[in-house]
Design an enzyme around this catalytic site. Structure first.
Site, PDB file in Angstrom:
ATOM      1  N   GLY A   7       5.837  -1.936  -2.352  1.00  0.00           N
ATOM      2  CA  GLY A   7       5.147  -1.376  -3.355  1.00  0.00           C
ATOM      3  C   GLY A   7       4.324   0.212  -2.876  1.00  0.00           C
ATOM      4  O   GLY A   7       3.699  -0.006  -2.142  1.00  0.00           O
ATOM      5  N   ALA A   8       5.161   1.145  -3.581  1.00  0.00           N
ATOM      6  CA  ALA A   8       4.532   2.429  -2.983  1.00  0.00           C
ATOM      7  C   ALA A   8       3.790   2.995  -3.906  1.00  0.00           C
ATOM      8  O   ALA A   8       3.760   4.096  -4.587  1.00  0.00           O
ATOM      9  CB  ALA A   8       6.022   3.365  -2.900  1.00  0.00           C
ATOM     10  N   ALA A  10      -0.849   2.474  -5.004  1.00  0.00           N
ATOM     11  CA  ALA A  10      -2.022   3.339  -4.419  1.00  0.00           C
ATOM     12  C   ALA A  10      -2.188   2.907  -2.845  1.00  0.00           C
ATOM     13  O   ALA A  10      -2.208   3.686  -1.925  1.00  0.00           O
ATOM     14  CB  ALA A  10      -3.455   3.022  -5.055  1.00  0.00           C
ATOM     15  N   GLY A  12       0.112   0.834  -0.974  1.00  0.00           N
ATOM     16  CA  GLY A  12       1.209   0.873  -0.151  1.00  0.00           C
ATOM     17  C   GLY A  12       1.531   2.402  -0.009  1.00  0.00           C
ATOM     18  O   GLY A  12       2.086   2.755   1.117  1.00  0.00           O
ATOM     19  N   ASN A 105      -5.563  -7.727  -2.771  1.00  0.00           N
ATOM     20  CA  ASN A 105      -6.770  -8.496  -3.170  1.00  0.00           C
ATOM     21  C   ASN A 105      -6.562  -9.826  -3.606  1.00  0.00           C
ATOM     22  O   ASN A 105      -5.399 -10.042  -3.868  1.00  0.00           O
ATOM     23  CB  ASN A 105      -7.631  -7.774  -4.191  1.00  0.00           C
ATOM     24  CG  ASN A 105      -8.085  -6.518  -3.296  1.00  0.00           C
ATOM     25  OD1 ASN A 105      -8.823  -6.542  -2.293  1.00  0.00           O
ATOM     26  ND2 ASN A 105      -8.545  -5.561  -4.413  1.00  0.00           N
ATOM     27  N   LYS A 206     -14.686 -10.551   0.547  1.00  0.00           N
ATOM     28  CA  LYS A 206     -14.350  -9.323  -0.585  1.00  0.00           C
ATOM     29  C   LYS A 206     -14.301  -9.533  -1.764  1.00  0.00           C
ATOM     30  O   LYS A 206     -14.950  -9.130  -2.859  1.00  0.00           O
ATOM     31  CB  LYS A 206     -13.130  -8.874   0.076  1.00  0.00           C
ATOM     32  CG  LYS A 206     -12.764  -7.493  -0.904  1.00  0.00           C
ATOM     33  CD  LYS A 206     -11.691  -6.539  -0.210  1.00  0.00           C
ATOM     34  CE  LYS A 206     -12.017  -5.354  -1.389  1.00  0.00           C
ATOM     35  NZ  LYS A 206     -10.762  -4.438  -1.374  1.00  0.00           N
TER      36      LYS A 206
END
Ligand code: NDP
Ligand code: KPL
Length: 327
Positions: A7-8, A10, A12, A105, A206
């Site tokens: 996952g490239a 935000a 990654g 998250n 969180k």
């Protein structure tokens, strides 16, 4: 050490750029990406704008786990709704010995590893068929909480907004020498790492903030400051959070802070657009089940009523369904 990031986007992309810049000697880094992002990385590398500086990092990228080969560590940084699709690739990349650092998250699939019967079965909202737990067993997981914010401005172009901190912890709470070594390595890449003996509690804390801010922002197109400045919306958020506090107390994820003190933390973000609002604006699917549906589901299993959370979930799901934003 062989490390692959899945996952490239935000988070990654940010981590790839940091590791590529600072750990080129120690780490053989790869990225599993697809589509426009993959093409952009292959052609131009990955671009990170951080603290006013633009860095371009060349990194090996492929959409095929077989081409990248087995890894010592995989960093998983996709939205939760992509997990059923990427889980087989994670399993292939970690092979028999690798570990997975979950940089995401929401309530993860391994959250109740080792818990009693009521909670041990996979959550429908997170791992509907139980396949994620089978493919990526909790023993192979390094949990994390990301205290940073990033966004993509174009494929393979990342802007760091704020924060450099990661909390790491194993599902069973052990602080092993391997975990300490990983922390030291990531610190060399410029991250601030702390280790937790109960990462589930950090994750829940969180979540306590973004289970309200994210869906409310997606529903209303409001930034965090606008949400907090509206007395009625702030009060609604607090009621949802009180339900999550009760559930937290029942699962050993106690939250001692008042909602007002938590709002003061969020207020420091100012006119901040949550990642869910960014996704809604870009027409991408929303990470709703991992952030809100999972909390309701845990409440249901424990017999804790969640009428305010139900309302938030129902309204956001309907909006997402009508706008084609459900995965
Ligand atoms: N953004 C932020 O500031 C923060 C995010 N987080 C959390 O971090 C996690 C990652 O979020 P974020 O980085 O924002 O997400 P993004 O949507 O920016 O990035 C996710 C990336 O995963 C890629 N992806 C999805 N499925 C596949 C697949 N099958 N194969 C290859 N690549 C795939 C997407 O590619 P494609 O574009 O092709 O779909 C995208 O590039 C989430 O859980 C989020 O809540 C936590 C703190 C802050
Ligand atoms: C910054 C924060 C905490 C907002 O809820 C977040 O995690 C997100 O945007 O996903």
């Amino acid at each position: 050490m062989r490390m692959a990031i899945i996952g490239a986007g935000a988070i990654g992309g940010w981590l790839t750029a940091l590791l590529g810049q600072h750990l080129a000697e120690q780490v053989q880094l790869s990225v599993l990406a697809r589509g426009d992002t993959l093409q952009a990385i292959k052609q131009h590398g990955l671009q990170l704008t951080q603290a006013g500086q633009v860095h371009r990092v060349r990194v090996r990228a492929s959409e095929s786990p077989a081409e990248l080969g087995e890894q010592d560590l995989v960093i998983l940084a996709v939205k939760a709704q992509s997990l059923p699709d990427v889980a087989p690739a994670v399993a292939e990349l970690i092979g028999q010995h690798g570990k997975v650092l979950v940089a995401m998250n929401g309530v993860p699939w391994w959250f109740f590893h080792g818990a009693g019967a009521v909670l041990a079965a996979p959550l429908q909202t997170v791992d509907p068929s139980g396949r994620i737990s089978q493919l990526i067993p909790a023993e192979r997981v390094i949990g994390s909480v990301i205290h940073a914010s990033c966004r993509t401005t174009a494929p393979a172009q990342i802007e760091h907004v704020m924060g450099q901190s990661l909390i790491l912890g194993l599902p069973d709470g052990q602080i092993t020498p391997q975990l300490q070594q990983l922390a030291a390595l990531l610190e060399q890449a410029g991250l601030k790492i702390s280790l937790s003996e109960q990462i589930q509690r950090d994750i829940w804390y969180k979540l306590w903030g973004n289970m309200t801010m994210n869906p409310i922002s997606a529903l209303t197109a409001a930034s965090c400051d606008q949400i907090l400045d509206d007395v009625l919306v702030r009060d609604f958020s607090a009621r949802v959070m009180e339900e999550a506090r009760l559930i937290g107390a029942a699962i050993d994820c106690q939250i001692e802070q008042s909602t007002e003190d938590r709002f003061a933390v969020t207020a420091k973000l100012g006119a901040f657009k949550t990642s869910m609002l960014q996704d809604a604006e870009a027409g991408r699917s929303l990470e709703l089940d991992a952030l809100v549906g999972s909390v309701r589901e845990i409440g249901q299993r424990l017999g804790i009523a969640t009428p305010w959370t139900d309302a938030l979930y129902g309204l956001t799901r309907l909006m997402a369904s009508n706008r084609g934003l459900l995965a």
